[in-house]
Design an enzyme around this catalytic site. Sequence first.
Site, PDB file in Angstrom:
ATOM      1  N   GLY A 454       9.742  -3.596 -39.737  1.00 36.93           N
ATOM      2  CA  GLY A 454       8.718  -4.619 -39.903  1.00 36.93           C
ATOM      3  C   GLY A 454       7.361  -4.131 -39.452  1.00 36.93           C
ATOM      4  O   GLY A 454       7.184  -2.975 -39.062  1.00 36.93           O
ATOM      5  N   GLY A 456       4.303  -5.269 -36.900  1.00 36.43           N
ATOM      6  CA  GLY A 456       3.862  -6.187 -35.853  1.00 36.43           C
ATOM      7  C   GLY A 456       2.376  -6.400 -35.945  1.00 36.43           C
ATOM      8  O   GLY A 456       1.746  -6.019 -36.932  1.00 36.43           O
ATOM      9  N   TYR A 458      -0.034  -4.933 -34.643  1.00 35.11           N
ATOM     10  CA  TYR A 458      -0.949  -3.803 -34.713  1.00 35.11           C
ATOM     11  C   TYR A 458      -0.295  -2.514 -35.144  1.00 35.11           C
ATOM     12  O   TYR A 458      -0.815  -1.435 -34.874  1.00 35.11           O
ATOM     13  CB  TYR A 458      -1.645  -3.626 -33.372  1.00 35.11           C
ATOM     14  CG  TYR A 458      -0.692  -3.384 -32.243  1.00 35.11           C
ATOM     15  CD1 TYR A 458      -0.221  -4.456 -31.490  1.00 35.11           C
ATOM     16  CD2 TYR A 458      -0.241  -2.118 -31.946  1.00 35.11           C
ATOM     17  CE1 TYR A 458       0.667  -4.247 -30.462  1.00 35.11           C
ATOM     18  CE2 TYR A 458       0.651  -1.902 -30.920  1.00 35.11           C
ATOM     19  CZ  TYR A 458       1.099  -2.968 -30.180  1.00 35.11           C
ATOM     20  OH  TYR A 458       1.988  -2.759 -29.167  1.00 35.11           O
ATOM     21  N   VAL A 461       7.116  -1.642 -36.641  1.00 35.38           N
ATOM     22  CA  VAL A 461       8.221  -1.878 -35.722  1.00 35.38           C
ATOM     23  C   VAL A 461       9.439  -1.107 -36.229  1.00 35.38           C
ATOM     24  O   VAL A 461       9.760  -1.161 -37.414  1.00 35.38           O
ATOM     25  CB  VAL A 461       8.572  -3.382 -35.618  1.00 35.38           C
ATOM     26  CG1 VAL A 461       9.682  -3.601 -34.597  1.00 35.38           C
ATOM     27  CG2 VAL A 461       7.347  -4.191 -35.262  1.00 35.38           C
ATOM     28  N   LYS A 475       7.883  -0.978 -31.010  1.00 35.75           N
ATOM     29  CA  LYS A 475       6.644  -1.304 -31.700  1.00 35.75           C
ATOM     30  C   LYS A 475       5.669  -0.159 -31.457  1.00 35.75           C
ATOM     31  O   LYS A 475       5.421   0.211 -30.321  1.00 35.75           O
ATOM     32  CB  LYS A 475       6.097  -2.608 -31.128  1.00 35.75           C
ATOM     33  CG  LYS A 475       5.109  -3.287 -32.017  1.00 35.75           C
ATOM     34  CD  LYS A 475       5.037  -4.751 -31.696  1.00 35.75           C
ATOM     35  CE  LYS A 475       3.924  -5.021 -30.717  1.00 35.75           C
ATOM     36  NZ  LYS A 475       3.771  -6.463 -30.477  1.00 35.75           N
ATOM     37  N   ASP A 571      -0.658 -17.290 -31.331  1.00 34.63           N
ATOM     38  CA  ASP A 571      -0.278 -16.849 -32.666  1.00 34.63           C
ATOM     39  C   ASP A 571       1.139 -17.303 -33.007  1.00 34.63           C
ATOM     40  O   ASP A 571       1.960 -16.529 -33.491  1.00 34.63           O
ATOM     41  CB  ASP A 571      -0.418 -15.329 -32.776  1.00 34.63           C
ATOM     42  CG  ASP A 571      -0.601 -14.876 -34.234  1.00 34.63           C
ATOM     43  OD1 ASP A 571      -0.830 -15.743 -35.104  1.00 34.63           O
ATOM     44  OD2 ASP A 571      -0.516 -13.658 -34.498  1.00 34.63           O
TER      45      ASP A 571
END
Length: 764
Positions: A454, A456, A458, A461, A475, A571
């Site tokens: 994935g 993240g 910034y 991941v 990450k 967030d």
Amino acid sequence: MEPRIQLLFLVVFIQAYIIAAVTDNHDVIALNSVKNIWRNLPPNWVGSDPCGDGWVGIQCMNSRVSSIMLGSMGLEGQLSDDISSLTELQILDLSQNQGLTGPLPASIGNLTKLTKLFLNHCGFTGPIPDTIGSLQQLASLSLNSNKFSGQIPPSIGHLLMLNWLDLSDNQLEGSIPVSDGTTSGLDMLVKTQHFHLGKNKLSGEIPKQIFSSNMTLIHVVLDSNKLIGPIPSTLGLVQSLLVVRFDNNYLSGSVPSNLNNLKNLTDLYLSNNKLSGTLPPLLGMSSLKTLDLSNNSFNTSVIPTWVSSVSSLTTLRMEGTQLQGQFSSDLFSLPNLQTVGLKDNSLSGTLYIGTKFSNQLRLIDLQNNDITDFNETGEHNIEIKLAGNPICQETGRTENYCVPPPQSNSTSFFRHWYVRKNSGSIPQLRGAKCFSFEELKKYTNNFSEANNIGYGGYGKVYRGTLPSGELIAIKRAQQGSMQGALEFKTEIELLSRVHHKNVVSLLGFCFERHEQMLTYEFVPNGTLHEALSGKSGIRLDWTRRLKIALGAARGLAYLHELANPPIIHRDIKSANILLDQHLTAKVADFGLSKPISDREKGHVTTQVKGTMGYMDPEYFMTQQLTEKSDVYSFGVLLLELITARKPIERGKYIVREVRMATDKAKDLHGLHQILDPAILDTSLKGLEKFVALAMRCVEESGADRPKMSEVVKEIESITLIAGMNPNVETPTSSSSYEEASKGSPFHPFSNESFANGSTFPASI
Ligand SMILES: *[C@@H]1O[C@H](CO)[C@@H](O)[C@H](O)[C@H]1NC(C)=O
Ligand SMILES: *[C@@H]1O[C@H](CO)[C@@H](O)[C@H](O)[C@H]1NC(C)=O
Ligand SMILES: *[C@@H]1O[C@H](CO)[C@@H](O)[C@H](O)[C@H]1NC(C)=O
Ligand SMILES: *[C@@H]1O[C@H](CO)[C@@H](O)[C@H](O)[C@H]1NC(C)=O
Ligand SMILES: *[C@@H]1O[C@H](CO)[C@@H](O)[C@H](O)[C@H]1NC(C)=O
Ligand SMILES: *[C@@H]1O[C@H](CO)[C@@H](O)[C@H](O)[C@H]1NC(C)=O
Ligand SMILES: *[C@@H]1O[C@H](CO)[C@@H](O)[C@H](O)[C@H]1NC(C)=O
Ligand SMILES: *[C@@H]1O[C@H](CO)[C@@H](O)[C@H](O)[C@H]1NC(C)=O
Ligand SMILES: *[C@@H]1O[C@H](CO)[C@@H](O)[C@H](O)[C@H]1NC(C)=O
Ligand SMILES: *[C@@H]1O[C@H](CO)[C@@H](O)[C@H](O)[C@H]1NC(C)=O
Ligand SMILES: *[C@@H]1O[C@H](CO)[C@@H](O)[C@H](O)[C@H]1NC(C)=O
């Protein structure tokens, strides 16, 4: 006053009056006196009707308080005698409150209906009262990780219903009590599956009588005590055993050969004792995965040949056991083998891994032996450690396998970082691990695309696999990103302080070669966003959605109301809610989060950040950040949960769509068109209340939105309407271990550096 308003007042008054009568008066008095000496209680502990007013953490049956569940609340104070007046109490869970100190009162023995007593990870001191033996209904007793001293009360032998006994990580001394006709003892506990007595100061021999064929023990954990004498051969009678940990004691004599009867045993730790003699062949242990014999004085100078036939074996450790002679690679073909720890011996010759090695093999540690050569052939993915062998003493050797392991170092804010095992029952206080770049590179197979799971805030991941086979998430910040650097720091600082079942756990970090990486517990079922999109193939029926909403709400409420200082996430969105294998929701991605000091409460002016569609319009316009901005985003998330629509889809804003479609006069508030078709054919009990709650969360003015603890309460009541038990997972990790670990290759007592830390008791 207008008559209508008067009438309303009257109705409210009558309701309040009727409800006030709900809680039994004795229980009100008892709870109030408890309340007076505890600090940091939930804010809604006011008034005189704990049952009727739904005090957080209190559950009642027939006007009587039946459970108190206040795990991880930051409670401070002592446990007073008054608690013993709550005579209908069945569950008392005060675990994970380090500020609860002082003795456990003898009057605890009056709570004869108790089935679960969880006081683990608090600051209790003094002896465990003998009256504990009066709690005859007790099924789980977790007193681990306190500072209890004195002896183990023999009266525990009277707890014939006990399944789980955990006294580990205290300062208990004296011998392990067994019955002898006049006194009682642990041998009487034939229904108990768990004896966790490790990390104490227990002394004397392990009594022979403690084990018998009548017992149903699966875990016997006695490690890190001062036990002496031989391993009793009676251990071999307890055929149900899965895990035996006797390591770090002063046990002597030889290993009894009838341990061979333990067919189901998966883990045997005998390291760091004074065991001697010849090792009996343990071929009967056909389930054995971990065998650790390190640092003993066996009369065996070679790796016993039978070991190469235990095909279930994943980890073999024989460090410091005087092994000598030519090293043979036969062992490596064991099909499940992952880790071989043979350092500090005198093995000589050439290390040759061969071609038939296990494809699971990840680590061969042969440091400090007499290996003179390494015949490195073919491709492999194995970490090999040969530092301290003649082969590495030649000048100019720079191969990786000769480099001594870097000393992990923890920076100060990690000093008190808690890493917990799946069971939560054997905690390890240690710094979050500082990983080297090379390690993380290896765990992710050179950051391969296949391991990219994935993106993240910034960067990317990755999924990583530790040498033990355990998964972690990594990450990795995009190189050179300044924003990344700041978010990285924020996340470490915040996450290292928070510990909650519904908040993702940080395991470690890497700051090397301009890299910034964070490692987390691996949460296998992806994000809620993916689950709702149908991508991950997880079927989300109504009750599962409620469970996820409740978990996420608890995580967020913890951040707002219990973390110290409180944290505003900023967030909250479905892509930042992770789901574990039991669909427990975990709030993740703290890159934008802000801790809020008292001084700033209610009026932090910040640059507006967040994700469009979830962002609180009030915050957007005023730049004033409060917890209520997260509540707004959470409301959007609730709408997303029932509609499976993105907050803004084809120019339509979900909040507006739901608001316009709602017709309270109709069944399901007329929302059929807008609901996720995937839940339409299931029972939707409580949906109307759920929508109403979501809409309160997205009220225009923050002041009109509920606090997260209220949101939690409301979702709890909706789950009850839907026929679920909102606290079905609340009892501590201890008791949920069995379920949690079913089918898992790991067990809670492996000595690996990390675990998932995923079972902090739910709180709020
Ligand atoms: C409660 O426990 C204390 C101490 O064990 C005992 O003295 C007392 O009599 C008990 N009270 C009741 C009501 O059983
Ligand atoms: C096992 O249980 C039986 C019946 O409860 C009892 O008679 C026997 O003594 C027990 N055996 C051991 C070894 O404790
Ligand atoms: C050993 O494990 C098997 C399979 O899990 C189980 O059926 C059996 O009851 C266990 N044996 C004992 C003595 O508990
Ligand atoms: C064996 O003892 C050495 C030296 O005390 C120690 O470093 C090592 O960790 C021990 N091995 C195990 C597996 O406990
Ligand atoms: C080790 O075992 C061998 C063979 O079993 C025996 O001859 C020898 O005396 C033993 N040595 C010690 C120190 O026990
Ligand atoms: C090294 O491995 C090769 C096979 O790749 C084998 O032919 C050779 O004998 C080995 N050398 C030693 C010293 O073990
Ligand atoms: C660990 O860090 C501390 C403080 O930064 C430092 O004083 C210490 O020398 C470091 N230890 C090692 C083994 O690098
Ligand atoms: C960690 O979590 C993974 C997936 O959630 C699970 O398969 C594994 O058993 C867990 N490991 C430990 C040590 O708890
Ligand atoms: C690892 O990946 C980097 C960049 O993709 C590449 O340059 C390097 O050759 C790879 N190394 C290995 C050992 O595969
Ligand atoms: C979640 O993930 C686990 C392991 O990755 C998988 O076995 C399980 O089926 C998943 N759960 C659901 C509900 O799909
Ligand atoms: C267990 O962990 C401790 C550190 O917590 C370490 O010193 C020890 O060597 C480990 N033992 C084994 C058997 O891995």
